[in-house]
Scaffold this active site. Structure first.
Site, PDB file in Angstrom:
ATOM      1  CG  ASP A  67     -21.954  51.539 -13.399  1.00 48.47           C
ATOM      2  OD1 ASP A  67     -20.863  51.742 -13.955  1.00 48.47           O
ATOM      3  OD2 ASP A  67     -22.197  50.508 -12.764  1.00 48.47           O
ATOM      4  CG  ASP A 136     -24.334  43.667  -3.522  1.00 48.53           C
ATOM      5  OD1 ASP A 136     -23.760  43.506  -4.628  1.00 48.53           O
ATOM      6  OD2 ASP A 136     -24.878  44.740  -3.192  1.00 48.53           O
ATOM      7  CG  HIS A 138     -23.454  45.375  -7.400  1.00 51.78           C
ATOM      8  ND1 HIS A 138     -22.973  45.764  -6.180  1.00 51.78           N
ATOM      9  CD2 HIS A 138     -22.427  45.591  -8.273  1.00 51.78           C
ATOM     10  CE1 HIS A 138     -21.734  46.209  -6.306  1.00 51.78           C
ATOM     11  NE2 HIS A 138     -21.374  46.104  -7.564  1.00 51.78           N
ATOM     12  CD  GLU A 143     -25.877  47.683  -4.949  1.00 54.39           C
ATOM     13  OE1 GLU A 143     -25.704  46.459  -4.772  1.00 54.39           O
ATOM     14  OE2 GLU A 143     -24.974  48.517  -4.755  1.00 54.39           O
TER      15      GLU A 143
END
Ligand code: F6R
Length: 236
Positions: A67, A136, A138, A143
């Site tokens: 990313d 979370d 991810h 996400e």
């Protein structure tokens, strides 16, 4: 799926580096999928040390990163391109032309994302993908969502990710809200996956992702369906 618990970040880093070193040694032309963030720094240090000791050769290796923040130039102190240069590429004998990080400044982001996926296919796919995991769940910047997102795309960061990454920027307001993220398609197509998680803050999500239901609300849970995943967890 193999889940290995170790007692220290140092052990996690050594073990992770062993797997990557074995991959590059057995197949020098490997395509490595790489991650940024705090978790892989120790692995990168180990790989640099082994390269400097003459034990590793990256001259034929290609890398594709997961990313990049949208809007950050490659030389921005918090860009993932710069992170990779400083934490790995500048210290090993990799060919710069064989290191790929999404372009967060692309004017046509859709074209950039489609080209990124095409490049991974043209390279023959990823041999070994290194992943961290967000609190979370991810992976990359995939996400929690209603569906598992297959293609590489411009993704919105979850508020908990913005809060977690504020530590790198000094304040949450400076964290970009969007990033180009490799999609689940390319990640799940990798022949091997190594996920690393360290620190007590990751204990709960490791439990939910790998012992709970497979759901896009916990994106990493999709890895339960992959045939060759190693998870290394350290509570340190
Ligand atoms: C980074 C990335 C992210 C991180 C995750 C964990 O390229 O794709 O998914 O792996 O946010 O970050 P750390 O390791 O800083 O806890």
């Amino acid at each position: 799926m193999k889940i290995i618990s170790v007692e220290s970040y140092r052990k996690l880093s050594r073990l992770g580096a062993n797997l990557i070193a074995a991959q590059v040694t057995v197949k020098p032309r490997s395509v490595l999928g790489l991650a940024t963030g705090s978790s892989p720094v120790g692995i990168y240090r180990e790989l640099i040390a082994r390269y400097q000791a003459g034990e590793l050769d990256f001259s034929e290796t290609t890398t594709v990163n997961l990313d990049e923040y949208i809007g950050l130039a490659p030389d921005h102190p918090q860009s993932y391109r710069r992170f990779m240069q400083e934490n790995l590429f500048d210290h090993i004998n990799i060919d710069p032309a064989k290191t790929f990080v999404p372009n967060g400044l692309a004017t046509d982001l859709d074209a950039e994302c489609a080209a990124y996926d095409r490049r991974i296919v043209d390279l023959g796919g990823i041999d070994l993908q290194l992943l961290g995991i967000g609190v979370d769940g991810h992976i990359g910047f995939n996400e929690p969502a209603d569906v598992f997102e297959k293609p590489t795309r411009a993704a919105d960061l979850h508020p908990s990710t913005i809060a977690a990454n504020a530590r790198f920027f000094g304040r949450a307001d400076d964290v970009p809200r969007r990033a180009v993220s490799m999609g689940m398609g390319a990640i799940m197509s990798a022949r091997k996956i190594l996920l690393i998680a360290n620190g007590p803050a990751k204990k709960d999500i490791v439990e939910r992702a790998f012992h709970g239901p497979i759901t896009p609300r916990v994106p990493a849970s999709i890895l339960q369906l992959h045939p060759d995943v190693t998870v290394i967890f350290s509570e340190e």
